[in-house]
Design a protein around this motif. Sequence first.
Motif, PDB file in Angstrom:
ATOM      1  N   MET A  71       0.717  -1.141  -0.175  1.00 26.75           N
ATOM      2  CA  MET A  71       0.131   0.151   0.041  1.00 26.75           C
ATOM      3  C   MET A  71       0.945   1.255  -0.128  1.00 26.75           C
ATOM      4  O   MET A  71       1.831   1.322   0.794  1.00 26.75           O
ATOM      5  N   ARG A  72       0.586   2.310  -0.887  1.00 28.89           N
ATOM      6  CA  ARG A  72       1.185   3.498  -0.841  1.00 28.89           C
ATOM      7  C   ARG A  72       0.291   4.499  -0.006  1.00 28.89           C
ATOM      8  O   ARG A  72      -1.053   4.496  -0.273  1.00 28.89           O
ATOM      9  N   VAL A  73       1.003   5.358   0.896  1.00 29.26           N
ATOM     10  CA  VAL A  73      -0.015   6.193   1.783  1.00 29.26           C
ATOM     11  C   VAL A  73       0.501   7.570   1.392  1.00 29.26           C
ATOM     12  O   VAL A  73       1.762   7.935   1.454  1.00 29.26           O
ATOM     13  N   GLN A  74      -0.356   8.568   1.042  1.00 32.35           N
ATOM     14  CA  GLN A  74       0.094   9.989   0.810  1.00 32.35           C
ATOM     15  C   GLN A  74      -0.867  10.803   1.579  1.00 32.35           C
ATOM     16  O   GLN A  74      -2.126  10.377   1.745  1.00 32.35           O
ATOM     17  N   ARG A  75      -0.243  11.842   2.278  1.00 29.67           N
ATOM     18  CA  ARG A  75      -0.953  12.569   3.114  1.00 29.67           C
ATOM     19  C   ARG A  75      -0.813  14.054   2.956  1.00 29.67           C
ATOM     20  O   ARG A  75       0.453  14.546   2.764  1.00 29.67           O
ATOM     21  N   ARG A  86      -5.003  17.809   5.469  1.00 32.66           N
ATOM     22  CA  ARG A  86      -6.347  17.431   5.628  1.00 32.66           C
ATOM     23  C   ARG A  86      -6.677  16.246   5.381  1.00 32.66           C
ATOM     24  O   ARG A  86      -7.884  15.697   6.067  1.00 32.66           O
ATOM     25  N   ALA A  87      -6.297  15.348   4.691  1.00 33.31           N
ATOM     26  CA  ALA A  87      -6.596  14.080   4.120  1.00 33.31           C
ATOM     27  C   ALA A  87      -5.359  12.937   4.047  1.00 33.31           C
ATOM     28  O   ALA A  87      -4.179  13.488   3.802  1.00 33.31           O
ATOM     29  N   TRP A  88      -5.706  11.683   4.015  1.00 30.40           N
ATOM     30  CA  TRP A  88      -4.854  10.556   3.670  1.00 30.40           C
ATOM     31  C   TRP A  88      -5.378   9.962   2.416  1.00 30.40           C
ATOM     32  O   TRP A  88      -6.743   9.673   2.254  1.00 30.40           O
ATOM     33  N   ARG A  89      -4.555   9.639   1.498  1.00 30.43           N
ATOM     34  CA  ARG A  89      -5.120   8.829   0.365  1.00 30.43           C
ATOM     35  C   ARG A  89      -4.274   7.569   0.105  1.00 30.43           C
ATOM     36  O   ARG A  89      -2.754   7.656   0.199  1.00 30.43           O
ATOM     37  N   THR A  90      -4.853   6.715   0.013  1.00 28.12           N
ATOM     38  CA  THR A  90      -4.018   5.312  -0.066  1.00 28.12           C
ATOM     39  C   THR A  90      -4.058   4.712  -1.511  1.00 28.12           C
ATOM     40  O   THR A  90      -5.130   4.802  -1.877  1.00 28.12           O
ATOM     41  N   THR A  91      -3.290   3.950  -1.804  1.00 26.01           N
ATOM     42  CA  THR A  91      -3.304   3.110  -3.147  1.00 26.01           C
ATOM     43  C   THR A  91      -2.781   1.658  -2.985  1.00 26.01           C
ATOM     44  O   THR A  91      -1.991   1.340  -2.191  1.00 26.01           O
ATOM     45  N   ASP A  92      -3.998   0.701  -3.047  1.00 29.03           N
ATOM     46  CA  ASP A  92      -3.527  -0.755  -2.796  1.00 29.03           C
ATOM     47  C   ASP A  92      -2.609  -0.905  -4.038  1.00 29.03           C
ATOM     48  O   ASP A  92      -3.101  -1.041  -5.345  1.00 29.03           O
ATOM     49  N   LEU A  93      -1.395  -1.745  -3.698  1.00 30.16           N
ATOM     50  CA  LEU A  93      -0.598  -1.718  -4.753  1.00 30.16           C
ATOM     51  C   LEU A  93      -0.796  -3.420  -5.112  1.00 30.16           C
ATOM     52  O   LEU A  93       0.273  -3.864  -5.977  1.00 30.16           O
ATOM     53  N   LEU A  94      -1.844  -4.144  -4.791  1.00 32.17           N
ATOM     54  CA  LEU A  94      -1.995  -5.462  -5.118  1.00 32.17           C
ATOM     55  C   LEU A  94      -1.310  -6.483  -5.162  1.00 32.17           C
ATOM     56  O   LEU A  94      -1.452  -7.623  -5.760  1.00 32.17           O
ATOM     57  N   LEU A  95      -0.173  -6.448  -4.455  1.00 33.62           N
ATOM     58  CA  LEU A  95       0.782  -7.254  -4.336  1.00 33.62           C
ATOM     59  C   LEU A  95       0.967  -7.539  -2.825  1.00 33.62           C
ATOM     60  O   LEU A  95       1.168  -6.683  -2.140  1.00 33.62           O
ATOM     61  N   GLY A  96       1.148  -8.698  -2.145  1.00 31.96           N
ATOM     62  CA  GLY A  96       1.169  -9.177  -0.829  1.00 31.96           C
ATOM     63  C   GLY A  96       2.311 -10.206  -0.477  1.00 31.96           C
ATOM     64  O   GLY A  96       2.583 -10.880  -1.177  1.00 31.96           O
TER      65      GLY A  96
END
Length: 86
Positions: free
Chosen positions: A1-5, A8-18
């Motif tokens: 997961m990539r997290v950007q903040r 005022r807000a947090w944005r996440t991107t599921d990188l689809l690999l685990g």
Amino acid sequence: MRVQRDTRAWRTTDLLLGLAVPGGTTARIVRSEEFAAAVAGQVLRSADADLALRVVHRTLEEISRHRHDLGAWLTSRGVYEIWPPL
């Protein structure tokens, strides 16, 4: 997961690999089919795909150095909680 903040807000991107780390067995990479389809379909940006591959391989290597003992790996990262949680 990539997290950007921002402020005022947090944005996440599921990188689809685990990774799956079942008790008593070796860790393994999971969701690779979803990941490959997202990369092929350009749903996942190439920079995010590169990040996912780097992180999952680095983490797999680190866990391997701890003989696939998730608790030992977490302790080495400064996480002292019981895993899995009770």
